[in-house]
Design a protein around this motif. Structure first.
Motif, PDB file in Angstrom:
ATOM      1  N   SER A 125       0.829  -1.205   0.000  1.00 27.50           N
ATOM      2  CA  SER A 125       0.000   0.000   0.000  1.00 27.50           C
ATOM      3  C   SER A 125       0.865   1.258   0.000  1.00 27.50           C
ATOM      4  O   SER A 125       0.613   2.206  -0.755  1.00 27.50           O
ATOM      5  CB  SER A 125      -0.934  -0.008   1.216  1.00 27.50           C
TER       6      SER A 125
ATOM      7  N   LEU B 198       2.287   6.329  -7.286  1.00 24.73           N
ATOM      8  CA  LEU B 198       1.264   7.171  -7.939  1.00 24.73           C
ATOM      9  C   LEU B 198       1.473   8.658  -7.690  1.00 24.73           C
ATOM     10  O   LEU B 198       0.690   9.480  -8.190  1.00 24.73           O
ATOM     11  CB  LEU B 198      -0.125   6.762  -7.455  1.00 24.73           C
ATOM     12  N   GLU B 199       2.521   9.012  -6.959  1.00 24.21           N
ATOM     13  CA  GLU B 199       2.776  10.435  -6.709  1.00 24.21           C
ATOM     14  C   GLU B 199       2.961  11.182  -8.032  1.00 24.21           C
ATOM     15  O   GLU B 199       3.716  10.755  -8.909  1.00 24.21           O
ATOM     16  CB  GLU B 199       4.019  10.610  -5.841  1.00 24.21           C
TER      17      GLU B 199
ATOM     18  N   LEU C  75      -9.146   4.877  -5.835  1.00 29.98           N
ATOM     19  CA  LEU C  75      -9.122   3.570  -6.504  1.00 29.98           C
ATOM     20  C   LEU C  75     -10.366   2.725  -6.202  1.00 29.98           C
ATOM     21  O   LEU C  75     -10.531   1.653  -6.796  1.00 29.98           O
ATOM     22  CB  LEU C  75      -7.878   2.787  -6.089  1.00 29.98           C
TER      23      LEU C  75
ATOM     24  N   VAL D  52       1.089   4.176  -3.011  1.00 26.65           N
ATOM     25  CA  VAL D  52       0.932   5.621  -2.825  1.00 26.65           C
ATOM     26  C   VAL D  52       2.112   6.365  -3.430  1.00 26.65           C
ATOM     27  O   VAL D  52       1.950   7.358  -4.156  1.00 26.65           O
ATOM     28  CB  VAL D  52       0.786   5.959  -1.319  1.00 26.65           C
TER      29      VAL D  52
ATOM     30  N   ASN E 277      -4.814   4.264   1.610  1.00 24.63           N
ATOM     31  CA  ASN E 277      -4.669   5.710   1.445  1.00 24.63           C
ATOM     32  C   ASN E 277      -4.788   6.134  -0.012  1.00 24.63           C
ATOM     33  O   ASN E 277      -4.158   7.094  -0.451  1.00 24.63           O
ATOM     34  CB  ASN E 277      -3.340   6.204   2.040  1.00 24.63           C
ATOM     35  N   LEU E 278      -5.620   5.399  -0.744  1.00 31.13           N
ATOM     36  CA  LEU E 278      -5.863   5.698  -2.149  1.00 31.13           C
ATOM     37  C   LEU E 278      -7.372   5.603  -2.416  1.00 31.13           C
ATOM     38  O   LEU E 278      -7.841   4.735  -3.152  1.00 31.13           O
ATOM     39  CB  LEU E 278      -5.096   4.733  -3.057  1.00 31.13           C
TER      40      LEU E 278
ATOM     41  N   ALA F 224      -4.565   9.372 -10.012  1.00 32.53           N
ATOM     42  CA  ALA F 224      -4.972   8.029  -9.604  1.00 32.53           C
ATOM     43  C   ALA F 224      -6.283   7.616 -10.250  1.00 32.53           C
ATOM     44  O   ALA F 224      -6.563   6.415 -10.379  1.00 32.53           O
ATOM     45  CB  ALA F 224      -5.083   7.952  -8.084  1.00 32.53           C
TER      46      ALA F 224
END
Length: 474
Positions: free
Chosen positions: A56, A63-64, A230, A60, A226-227, A68
């Motif tokens: 996870s 994907l910075e 998605l 994150v 924390n996404l 997303a």
């Protein structure tokens, strides 16, 4: 549009973001390692919760700077055979026993009290390796039988992670094919094997093919990662990393692929895998290909692990460029220096270096190691062709060993066929992403995705030393 591939390896866990042209636009990794078992510090287990948390965090970071909301699918690829018993809420009843754990070696030796190894090989096609899933389940039956009574399901590690994302239990076909519990003919779990072990088919959730949707990523899982953006995207089945490395290398049917690393793994995508006792004794196995209906016959042996030993013993930290230059100055046949590349501690066969006299150098030893491993490759390729029922036109080479130009040219000269080095650095991740994009409908098939990714190669043709090596043909 992006695919998010979660790649759980034995030394690193990684997340990679791949666009629909096959370009990796974001990536992150963290180290992975086993933990000692509670019963015995020599045992090895995986912490599945920690792995999910690390994946996870990697997702994150990967994907910075990216949108997303452009992620169209998530997929998971892992090492094979490992998994765990879970209750009906997906809670682990016992930690994930690692393929590194020595506890199953004795189980394999005594498997004959349930079913003969010959029957296991004949039905499953999978060779006898102590880390296979079957021996973990037998260990649990013999040592923790109450857990099997409580268990709702066995989930392979890719499916444990997928359950955390989707709350749906499934079995990736390519993972099942590593277990030594399946039937090579039916493509499903073998009722005969399971009955002999006292296991129920109901212990294993429905099989899903690579590219099929396991389920949608739940809002709870997206928040845990924390996404939140998605939530609701499909989680696409992948599974055992080897199968997706083969597909991601660009290999078509009946094209052998050598993954060259610490271990050399030689496999092909074939419609058949006709293995006899002598094939299994030589280390042959057969697994389910990423494409349903195809098989992956293959063999493996210690490869660059021997090269690394030569480097440590003879070159004392000097660069591979220095090693390669000294080996290149030695003629084919190494002036009579030869190596037997059996360097594993287990088994009756032992390694050796022969033909050393005054005037021979460390370059002779290094080249002898590469030659010995290449002759082994040639004999294994012949066996693979026999098992798979094909004749090789060329060899596709992936992995760290592909960067060694001296060794790669030697392979072309000894095999007497072209060697095509894949210029894809992440064939496993890209292979899984091809299936993810197809499963999400971005492409109609994984093959169409592969064509869009544009796999390219650097080709080594048999050269000036081919004739010299023909004199040593074994």
């Amino acid at each position: 549009m992006y695919s998010l591939c979660l790649d759980c390896g034995a030394t690193n866990v990684r997340a990679m973001v791949v666009d629909k042209q096959g370009i990796i636009v974001g990536k992150a990794s963290q180290p992975n390692a086993t933990l000692p078992g509670e019963e015995n510090p020599e045992f090895h287990v995986w912490d599945a919760d920690r792995i999910f948390r690390q994946l996870s965090e990697c997702a994150v970071k990967a994907l910075e700077g990216l949108n997303a909301e452009q992620v169209t699918a998530v997929t998971i690829t892992t090492f094979g055979v490992d998994g765990a018993l879970v209750d009906d809420a997906g809670n682990l009843l016992y930690p994930v026993i690692s393929w590194k754990c020595p506890r199953t070696a004795e189980v394999m030796k005594n498997i004959g009290k349930y079913i003969s190894q010959e029957e296991l090989n004949r039905i499953s096609g999978v060779g006898a390796f102590a880390f296979n899933t079957i021996y973990k389940l037998v260990w649990l039956r013999e040592n923790r039988p109450e857990l099997l009574e409580k268990a709702h399901a066995w989930l392979f590690i890719s499916n444990l992670l997928a359950y955390k994302l989707t709350s749906i239990m499934a079995t990736d076909r390519t993972m099942a094919g590593t277990s030594q519990l399946t039937d090579l003919e039916t493509g499903d779990f073998s009722e005969f094997i399971l009955n002999r072990l006292g296991l129920s088919r109901g212990l294993f959730p429905p099989i899903v093919d690579a590219g099929e949707t396991i389920g949608l990523l739940t809002p709870e899982a997206a928040d845990a990662m924390n996404l939140p953006a998605l939530a609701g995207i499909p989680v696409i089945s992948a599974g055992h990393d080897t199968q997706f490395a083969i597909f991601g290398s660009g290999a078509d049917k009946n094209q052998p692929v050598l993954s060259s690393g610490t271990w050399e793994i030689l496999m092909a995508r074939s419609a058949q895998a006709r293995l006899a006792r002598e094939d299994y004794e030589d280390g042959a196995t057969a697994e389910f290909d990423a494409e349903s209906g195809l098989l992956n016959p293959g063999l493996q042996w210690l490869g660059s692990g021997i090269i690394e030993w030569v480097k440590a013993a003879c070159f004392h930290g000097e660069s591979y460029d220095t090693m390669d230059a000294e080996a290149a100055a030695v003629p084919p046949g190494c002036d009579g220096v030869t190596m037997v590349p059996d360097f594993l501690a287990s088994g009756d066969r032992k390694g050796s270096i022969n033909g050393l006299v005054l005037g021979r150098t460390r370059g002779h030893i290094y080249r002898a190691a590469m030659e010995a491993l290449t002759w082994r490759l040639k004999s294994r390729l012949r066996r693979l062709e026999s098992v798979g029922g094909f004749k090789s036109e060329f060899l596709i080479l992936v992995g760290g060993g592909a960067r060694n130009r001296v060794w790669t040219q030697m392979r072309a000269d000894i095999l007497r066929i072209p060697v095509k080095v894949s210029e894809v650095s992440e064939s496993t991740v890209l292979g899984a992403s091809m299936f993810a994009f197809a499963g999400a409908g971005v492409y109609s098939t994984p093959e169409q995705a592969r064509a869009a990714f544009g796999i390219t190669y650097r080709t080594y043709m048999p050269g000036s030393q081919e004739a010299a090596y023909e004199k040593f043909n074994q």
